[in-house]
Design a protein around this motif. Sequence first.
Motif, short mmCIF file in Angstrom:
data_model
loop_
_atom_site.label_atom_id
_atom_site.label_comp_id
_atom_site.label_asym_id
_atom_site.label_seq_id
_atom_site.Cartn_x
_atom_site.Cartn_y
_atom_site.Cartn_z
N SER A 1 50.03 66.66 43.87
CA SER A 1 49.38 65.88 42.81
C SER A 1 47.86 66.05 42.78
O SER A 1 47.20 65.46 41.94
CB SER A 1 49.78 64.40 42.90
OG SER A 1 49.47 63.89 44.15
N ARG B 1 48.67 55.97 39.79
CA ARG B 1 47.37 55.93 40.44
C ARG B 1 46.23 56.01 39.43
O ARG B 1 45.12 55.60 39.72
CB ARG B 1 47.22 57.14 41.40
CG ARG B 1 48.32 57.29 42.45
CD ARG B 1 48.28 56.15 43.44
NE ARG B 1 49.22 56.36 44.55
CZ ARG B 1 50.54 56.24 44.45
NH1 ARG B 1 51.09 55.92 43.30
NH2 ARG B 1 51.32 56.40 45.50
N ASP B 2 46.51 56.60 38.27
CA ASP B 2 45.44 56.88 37.30
C ASP B 2 45.82 56.41 35.90
O ASP B 2 45.33 56.94 34.92
CB ASP B 2 45.18 58.40 37.27
CG ASP B 2 46.43 59.19 36.89
OD1 ASP B 2 47.55 58.62 36.94
OD2 ASP B 2 46.31 60.38 36.53
N ARG C 1 48.11 59.73 52.43
CA ARG C 1 48.25 59.75 50.97
C ARG C 1 47.15 58.95 50.29
O ARG C 1 46.59 59.38 49.28
CB ARG C 1 49.62 59.20 50.57
CG ARG C 1 50.71 60.22 50.79
CD ARG C 1 51.87 59.98 49.88
NE ARG C 1 52.69 58.87 50.31
CZ ARG C 1 53.45 58.16 49.50
NH1 ARG C 1 53.45 58.41 48.21
NH2 ARG C 1 54.21 57.18 49.96
N ASP D 1 44.77 60.69 47.71
CA ASP D 1 44.81 60.13 46.35
C ASP D 1 43.44 59.64 45.90
O ASP D 1 43.07 59.80 44.74
CB ASP D 1 45.80 58.94 46.27
CG ASP D 1 47.25 59.38 46.41
OD1 ASP D 1 47.51 60.59 46.36
OD2 ASP D 1 48.12 58.50 46.59
N LYS E 1 54.39 48.41 43.67
CA LYS E 1 54.08 48.70 42.26
C LYS E 1 55.34 48.94 41.43
O LYS E 1 55.53 48.33 40.39
CB LYS E 1 53.19 49.95 42.14
CG LYS E 1 51.81 49.81 42.70
CD LYS E 1 50.92 50.99 42.31
CE LYS E 1 51.48 52.33 42.73
NZ LYS E 1 51.55 52.51 44.19
O1 DC Z 1 54.09 56.00 43.61
P1 DC Z 1 54.65 57.07 44.55
O2 DC Z 1 54.38 56.81 46.00
O3 DC Z 1 56.08 57.39 44.28
O4 DC Z 1 53.81 58.38 44.18
C1 DC Z 1 53.99 59.59 44.84
C2 DC Z 1 52.70 60.37 44.89
O5 DC Z 1 52.35 60.83 43.60
C3 DC Z 1 51.48 59.63 45.43
O6 DC Z 1 51.25 59.97 46.77
C4 DC Z 1 50.34 60.08 44.58
C5 DC Z 1 50.95 60.76 43.40
N1 DC Z 1 50.70 60.10 42.13
C6 DC Z 1 49.57 60.44 41.43
O7 DC Z 1 48.78 61.23 41.92
N2 DC Z 1 49.34 59.92 40.21
C7 DC Z 1 50.18 59.03 39.67
N3 DC Z 1 49.93 58.54 38.44
C8 DC Z 1 51.35 58.65 40.37
C9 DC Z 1 51.57 59.19 41.61
#
Ligand code: DC
Length: 237
Positions: A104, A131-132, A181, A185, A16
Amino acid sequence: MPKIIIAIDGYSSCGKSTTAKAVAARMKYGYIDTGAMYRAVSLYFIQNHVSFSNSKEIAAALNDIHITFNFNPKTGRNETCLNGLNVEEEIRKMYISNYVSEVSTLVEVRRAMVAQQQKMGRRRGVVMDGRDIGTKVFPDAEVKVFMSADTGIRAARRQRELLEKGEMVPVEDIKANLEKRDLIDSTRAESPLSQAADAVPLDTTHMTIEEQVEWVVELADRRIAELYREGYFEGKR
Ligand code: DC
């Protein structure tokens, strides 16, 4: 030319961030890595021993946390700063990956981060990954992509990234972390990871980063042309 918001959501380690960054560069848009924000909050919580069950401590910590993305001319990249300190390298380490999903899930943390992200994208012209983004941060994003990929492939990609930074982690550990995760998530109460009804799915298992970038840019170009035809940009700058 009027600009739009491109929201890229999906599972961990599907490419991503790399894709979003390159799409932003191609379109001359800003790029916001929302995962980096949750990682920076995690680092602060660890360093300051913030307890997950103490809402006063969490509120005080969030008041004290200032996250910015500063351009580093040496690397040519925007790097994450926590209270003025460059934490870009630190927040990518495995101990943060093992901690960040829990952080998170905290409602207070999500509310604070979502509010900041909405502020950062209010002028549009941004590619935001997380994620959101398409469901909660910018439900009105003009382009939404939802990425997935085979877990084994994701773990192998992540292992290579960590190795390049000098951290050797067994692929089984990475796979376990990704699965944990993904589960946290997608099952948390506050804005869980889920595909927005109007998001376009993208399975990156057999794609290179270049192909992913091309795919998103083409999708965005088609959408912009469609929006022009519909008169969406009339009166907008
Ligand atoms: O994209 P990443 O793996 O660097 O994100 C790290 C953590 O942050 C992931 O395990 C879930 C959380 N996250 C989230 O809950 N909402 C987001 N918009 C971005 C990341």
